[in-house]
Design an enzyme around this catalytic site. Structure first.
Site, mmCIF file in Angstrom:
data_model
loop_
_atom_site.group_PDB
_atom_site.id
_atom_site.type_symbol
_atom_site.label_atom_id
_atom_site.label_comp_id
_atom_site.label_asym_id
_atom_site.label_seq_id
_atom_site.Cartn_x
_atom_site.Cartn_y
_atom_site.Cartn_z
ATOM 1 N N THR A 71 56.636 61.347 73.539
ATOM 2 C CA THR A 71 57.907 61.340 74.269
ATOM 3 C C THR A 71 58.218 59.955 74.811
ATOM 4 O OG1 THR A 71 57.563 63.657 74.880
ATOM 5 C CG2 THR A 71 59.186 62.439 76.156
ATOM 6 N N TYR A 75 44.555 64.585 71.758
ATOM 7 C CA TYR A 75 45.933 64.948 71.423
ATOM 8 C C TYR A 75 45.944 65.479 69.993
ATOM 9 C CZ TYR A 75 51.070 64.172 71.218
ATOM 10 O OH TYR A 75 52.431 64.300 71.104
ATOM 11 N N LYS A 125 45.259 68.415 74.475
ATOM 12 C CA LYS A 125 46.698 68.669 74.405
ATOM 13 C C LYS A 125 46.948 69.240 73.023
ATOM 14 C CE LYS A 125 51.340 66.747 74.296
ATOM 15 N NZ LYS A 125 52.205 65.547 74.235
#
Length: 238
Positions: free
Chosen positions: A50, A139, A166
């Site tokens: 993001t 991640y 994540k």
């Protein structure tokens, strides 16, 4: 900030730039972080997808992290996104994050040329050492990294410094296995926005959530409803 237990709504932070795109806009970043803190979020994760880390230089990424830690001012933990295409850059960013006061590191595997599990383990071990053993958030985003790991393989990364996950695979059954069958090895956070309700309702201890940049108050309300009070009815309404 010293290492602390991560939980709750962790904002996958945007990176505001000046209108001309020359530099990180420090005033906008500070205002945004203060808004997040006032809304009650539980942590910040700059330098991720993001935050458009792939379009930033290493110096910009380091400066961004320094600013986030400064503006958070110890009120909430800052998890440094340090994914890169080379071990050298990952280690450089990890060392900087440790010295800057990050609470943890978020590591996405090198992308474009996917690594093997053994190569990933070697990379994570080097990062863990370079950061003076900061906890790592792995991640998991197979669509971008090209690396598909099973829940058991993900849990095995606990041996090389990974404490959190994540999960941006969008694979609800795999997330379920991690939450119910492997929680003693790794703490799984949902990272797939449309599975946020399910992840929290299933017992995930947190969510790394890009949409929280826009609706931090609602994100915190959802956490409180599902994870604090166990109120599924209110969670559905939200």
């Amino acid at each position: 900030m010293n290492t602390t237990e991560l939980q709750g709504i962790l904002v996958a932070l945007i990176t505001p730039f000046t209108d001309g795109g020359e530099a990180v806009d420090e005033k906008r970043l500070e205002a945004h972080i203060q808004h997040m803190i006032q809304a009650g979020v539980h942590g910040l994760v700059p330098g991720g997808t993001t935050g458009e880390f792939t379009a930033m230089t290493l110096d910009e990424r380091k400066h961004l992290l320094d600013l986030c830690i400064k503006y958070a001012d110890g009120k909430i933990p800052v998890v440094a996104g340090i994914g890169a295409l080379s071990t050298k850059d990952c280690v450089d960013l990890a060392s900087h994050a440790a010295n800057a006061g990050a609470a943890a590191l978020m590591v996405v595997p090198p992308f474009y040329d996917p690594v093997t599990l053994d190569q990933l383990r070697d990379l994570l071990k080097e990062i863990h050492t370079a950061s003076n053993s900061l906890p790592i958030v792995y991640y998991h985003i197979p669509s971008a990294s090209g690396l598909h790991l099973s829940p058991a393989e993900i849990a095995s990364l606990a041996d090389v410094g990974v404490r959190y996950l994540k999960d941006t695979s969008g694979n609800a059954p795999a997330l379920t296995e991690l939450l119910f069958g492997l929680h003693d090895r790794i703490t799984a956070f949902n990272g797939w926005d449309t599975l946020t309700f399910y992840g929290l309702a299933a017992g995930a201890k947190g969510s790394v959530w890009g949409t929280a940049n826009l609706i931090p108050e609602l994100a915190v309300q959802l956490w409180n409803a599902l994870s604090v009070r166990g109120d599924l009815q209110q969670g559905r309404a939200l």
